[in-house]
Design a protein around this motif. Structure first.
Motif, short mmCIF file in Angstrom:
data_model
loop_
_atom_site.label_atom_id
_atom_site.label_comp_id
_atom_site.label_asym_id
_atom_site.label_seq_id
_atom_site.Cartn_x
_atom_site.Cartn_y
_atom_site.Cartn_z
N SER A 17 1.05 -1.25 -0.14
CA SER A 17 0.01 -0.04 -0.24
C SER A 17 0.97 1.25 0.00
O SER A 17 1.74 1.22 0.58
CB SER A 17 -0.73 -0.08 1.25
OG SER A 17 -1.85 -1.22 1.19
N ARG A 19 -0.03 6.00 0.24
CA ARG A 19 -0.95 6.90 0.09
C ARG A 19 -0.09 8.14 -0.36
O ARG A 19 0.85 8.44 0.10
CB ARG A 19 -1.42 7.41 1.54
CG ARG A 19 -2.51 8.28 1.33
CD ARG A 19 -3.04 8.56 2.71
NE ARG A 19 -2.44 9.49 3.61
CZ ARG A 19 -2.86 10.28 4.62
NH1 ARG A 19 -4.21 10.34 4.84
NH2 ARG A 19 -1.96 11.26 5.15
N SER A 21 -0.24 12.03 -1.85
CA SER A 21 -0.71 13.35 -1.21
C SER A 21 -0.58 14.52 -2.21
O SER A 21 0.36 14.42 -3.07
CB SER A 21 -0.25 13.97 -0.02
OG SER A 21 -0.29 13.07 1.12
N THR A 68 -8.64 4.70 -3.28
CA THR A 68 -9.64 5.51 -2.87
C THR A 68 -8.89 6.91 -2.91
O THR A 68 -8.15 7.31 -2.23
CB THR A 68 -9.89 5.49 -1.21
OG1 THR A 68 -10.41 3.73 -1.33
CG2 THR A 68 -10.89 6.40 -0.67
N TYR A 79 -5.80 13.15 -1.22
CA TYR A 79 -5.06 11.98 -0.98
C TYR A 79 -5.39 10.99 -2.03
O TYR A 79 -6.92 10.78 -2.47
CB TYR A 79 -5.27 11.73 0.30
CG TYR A 79 -5.03 12.46 1.31
CD1 TYR A 79 -5.86 13.06 2.25
CD2 TYR A 79 -3.52 12.72 1.75
CE1 TYR A 79 -5.45 14.15 3.10
CE2 TYR A 79 -3.18 13.39 2.57
CZ TYR A 79 -3.97 14.56 3.34
OH TYR A 79 -3.73 15.17 4.21
N GLN A 81 -5.32 7.00 -1.58
CA GLN A 81 -5.12 5.78 -0.95
C GLN A 81 -4.80 4.52 -1.84
O GLN A 81 -6.13 4.25 -2.50
CB GLN A 81 -5.77 5.48 0.29
CG GLN A 81 -5.41 3.99 1.35
CD GLN A 81 -4.22 4.35 1.78
OE1 GLN A 81 -3.93 5.40 2.52
NE2 GLN A 81 -3.43 3.26 1.66
#
Length: 122
Positions: A17, A19, A21, A68, A79, A81
């Motif tokens: 994973s 994330r 920004s 997401t 963001y 994700q």
């Protein structure tokens, strides 16, 4: 004039994973936002979009259920994700301001950031 800066990319193993920004300086209040990506040797493609306040989103079929997009409000970063990453997700990821909500065409977005590299190893 809006300036966007992406961050959060990196190298991750398949199934991992990240994330991303997208921070904005300048006026993005009331605007839709989107994430795109460009893989080596390929055209830039739409990934995900969000409306001005974060309560509506839409995705490319290739990432639906794994990625997401979110924003707390019009003044906060956007963001992305990403879970269950695959080697085919390897690309430079860009955020941009949408001229309206719902488009998947890069021509309908502007103020592109410089991008952040995501590399997924198998």
């Amino acid at each position: 004039q809006v300036r966007l800066v992406e961050s959060g990319g990196g190298l991750v193993q398949a199934g991992g994973s990240l994330r991303l920004s997208c921070a904005a300086s300048g006026r993005t209040f009331g605007t839709a936002m989107g994430w795109f990506r460009r893989a080596p040797g390929k055209e830039r493609e739409f990934v995900a979009g969000v409306n001005w306040n974060g309560d509506s989103t839409y995705y490319a079929d290739s990432v639906k259920g794994r990625f997401t997009i979110s924003r707390d409000n019009a003044m906060k970063p956007v963001y992305l994700q990403m879970i269950s990453l695959k080697p085919e997700d390897t690309a430079v990821y860009y955020c941009a301001v949408g001229r309206f909500f719902g488009s998947r065409l890069s021509a309908d977005f502007h103020s592109w950031g410089q991008g952040t590299q995501v590399t997924v190893s198998s």
